[in-house]
Design an enzyme around this catalytic site. Structure first.
Site, PDB file in Angstrom:
ATOM      1  N   CYS A 178      -0.810   0.194   5.234  1.00  0.00           N
ATOM      2  CA  CYS A 178      -1.181  -0.726   6.314  1.00  0.00           C
ATOM      3  C   CYS A 178      -0.012  -0.882   7.301  1.00  0.00           C
ATOM      4  O   CYS A 178       0.285   0.043   8.039  1.00  0.00           O
ATOM      5  CB  CYS A 178      -1.628  -2.067   5.728  1.00  0.00           C
ATOM      6  N   HIS A 231      -5.810  -0.767   1.764  1.00  0.00           N
ATOM      7  CA  HIS A 231      -5.003  -1.249   0.640  1.00  0.00           C
ATOM      8  C   HIS A 231      -5.505  -0.639  -0.666  1.00  0.00           C
ATOM      9  O   HIS A 231      -6.443  -1.156  -1.275  1.00  0.00           O
ATOM     10  CB  HIS A 231      -5.050  -2.777   0.569  1.00  0.00           C
ATOM     11  N   GLU A 236      -4.193  -0.741  -3.506  1.00  0.00           N
ATOM     12  CA  GLU A 236      -3.802  -1.523  -4.681  1.00  0.00           C
ATOM     13  C   GLU A 236      -4.828  -2.579  -5.089  1.00  0.00           C
ATOM     14  O   GLU A 236      -4.807  -3.059  -6.230  1.00  0.00           O
ATOM     15  CB  GLU A 236      -2.439  -2.204  -4.435  1.00  0.00           C
TER      16      GLU A 236
END
Length: 542
Positions: A105, A192, A194
């Site tokens: 990002c 993202h 994660e």
């Protein structure tokens, strides 16, 4: 038969010539934090692949990175725009280190900007789920399915890539959702990977860690335990260690680990301040003293803690007074039991990150910490205590502590115990804490835990507890008017406690809990259910 824990080894045992720590650190991935709420989550996801990771400040110099020699670097997201005047910037020398880098990002936008590309405000911001269309399914995106869901959270977009970069994936609103310079091993993703919402995120992280950075899986529970015991023995030698035991998974794991390493050189002290849940002090002593033969010094300080809180209603003042009294009792007892050379603390990795580097102010680029409330865990031991610190768990996240706890033989009731604040029931009683109100809440809380355990649902919740309010309500019981306390039920689900959702509990279970509390707990005539998530609320009421 009691479960035995191996004590310290005989002097004939050999010590490995090469530290596991060195082997683990040689496979490390470093996350440079630009203020993202997900930086710790990135580190946890990497560790879940059995590779060690650390979160460092974005200000970390190129020379520091050279000395650390990580196998890879990840640039986190962040709340800023890279073109802002005071936007946080990493050193330009990072691109010349020859280390694989993944920008996430904001991290990807920073990579693009610093290497000569262009980032602008997007015509249309993108938040939430988006379909990821893969243009190049090799390297970073191997085994990531085309059109899988990716979690977006950005208002800027890369409109021009630096020389040598190509697009790996796009979404309907973001032309550059994933990029790469394969020659220099530089990669970026606008989403993202994660977070759990990104379906192919774990595969992407594994690709970066294993295929691009060529890491080896050296970070395991067994490796940590072995190295921790070796380090404890090397540091402590023949000295004495004092540990303040709370009964939670952190201090319990620490006690087991220390006892395995140094045996009777460890003294565990349990200060019962009177704010624990029903039966917990007795069960704690039974587990440690009788079941596992780890001696615990029991200190009954219930009356003096209660006396300190007389007339106090402010939650911050409660915490301060409880912390102050804890320090006083701890000092008195440590002087009586001592002398000790070391104090063991259950510091975890998030505490280390928080104390080393706080959040980035989006206006100034400076890192600041905003206190929502004082930390729940009663600590804050005075700086003038005559102890050196030993903190064997300081590299672990909470989920890793549970894995270690299980591997060294802690009972499941401790391993999977719901988080419990250091001040205990004192901050679940809104208003003044009295012996009468403690009994009401303790009995109501027992009903909650008892019923969800009977239903086999205890482990479905991150936390499940009762809160006692400082008001009364009118009710009718046995044709008689009552004027008694309402109790709030708080059952929440969460992965890590950073965010939380209120649990969608079956109505029949809520009904059973409510009926039992009203009928079994004297002083309660109403039960309500808290349906507030975090944010905007917090898990605890105080």
């Amino acid at each position: 038969m009691a479960t035995q824990i191996p004590s310290k080894p005989s002097t004939s045992e050999t010590v490995p010539t090469e530290s596991l720590k060195e082997r683990i650190n040689r496979q490390m991935i470093v996350i440079l934090d630009f203020g993202s709420q997900y930086s710790e989550l990135i580190a946890r996801r990497i560790r879940e692949t059995n590779v060690y990771s650390e979160v460092l400040s974005y200000r970390t110099s190129a020379e520091q990175l050279r000395q650390l020699a990580p196998k890879g670097i990840i640039l986190s997201g962040g709340p800023n725009s890279v073109y802002d005047k005071n936007a946080p910037q990493c050193t330009q020398e990072i691109w010349d280190l020859g280390i694989p880098i993944l920008g996430v990002c904001y991290g990807m936008q920073l990579m693009v900007q610093q290497l000569g590309g262009k980032v602008e405000r997007a015509k249309r911001a993108e938040y939430g789920k988006a379909s990821l269309h893969i243009d190049d399914p090799t390297d970073l995106l191997t085994n990531v399915e085309d059109n899988s869901i990716a979690w977006m959270s950005h208002g800027d977009s890369c409109i021009e890539l630096p020389d040598g970069f190509k697009i790996l994936a796009h979404t309907d609103n973001t032309p550059c959702a994933a990029i790469a310079n394969h020659e220099q091993k530089l990669f970026g993703v606008q989403f993202h990977p994660e977070v759990v919402h990104s379906v192919g995120g774990i595969a992407l992280i594994r690709n970066f860690v294993y295929h691009i950075c060529e890491c080896e899986p050296t970070w395991t529970t067994e490796a940590f335990v072995e190295e921790a015991i070796r380090e404890i023995r090397a540091k402590i030698g023949d000295k004495r260690v004092l540990l303040a035991l709370s009964g939670g998974v952190d201090s319990s794991t620490l006690a087991f680990l220390l006892h395995r390493a140094i045996g009777d050189q460890l003294t565990c002290m349990f200060i019962d301040q009177g704010f624990m849940r029903k039966g917990e002090p007795e069960r704690l002593m039974e587990i440690f003293d009788h079941q596992f033969h780890i001696p615990v010094v029991y200190v009954n300080s219930r009356e003096q803690f209660l006396e300190q809180l007389k007339g106090v209603t402010d939650p911050e003042e409660k915490r301060r007074l409880i912390g102050h009294e804890f320090i006083k009792v701890f000092e008195e007892e440590s002087n009586r039991l001592g002398p000790f050379d070391y104090l063991a603390q259950g510091t975890l990795y998030p505490d280390v990150i928080e104390s080393a580097d706080s959040n980035v102010d989006p206006q100034t680029g400076e890192r600041v910490a905003v206190k929502i409330k004082s930390h729940h865990n009663v600590g804050g031991l005075p700086k003038n205590l005559r102890f050196k610190l030993v903190e064997p768990l300081r590299k672990l996240f909470k989920d890793e502590v549970r894995k270690v706890a299980r591997s060294i033989g802690l009972p499941e009731e401790i391993v999977r115990r719901h988080p419990f604040p250091g001040p205990g029931l004192a901050i679940r009683i809104i208003g003044e804490v009295t012996s009468e109100r403690l009994k009401i809440l303790r009995d109501a809380d027992f009903v909650v835990r008892d019923e969800i355990s009977k239903q086999g649902m205890y482990h479905d919740f991150w936390q499940a507890f009762a809160v006692l309010l400082p008001v009364r309500s009118v009710g009718v019981m046995g044709d008689q008017r009552t004027y008694a306390h309402p109790v709030v039920l708080r059952l929440i689900t969460s992965e890590d406690g950073m965010t939380a959702d209120w649990a969608k509990v079956p109505y029949d279970l809520l009904e059973i809990i409510s009926n039992r509390i009203v009928n079994e707990v004297r002083g309660v005539n109403r039960v309500v259910y808290d349906i507030t998530s975090k944010p905007p609320g917090t898990i605890e009421w105080e």
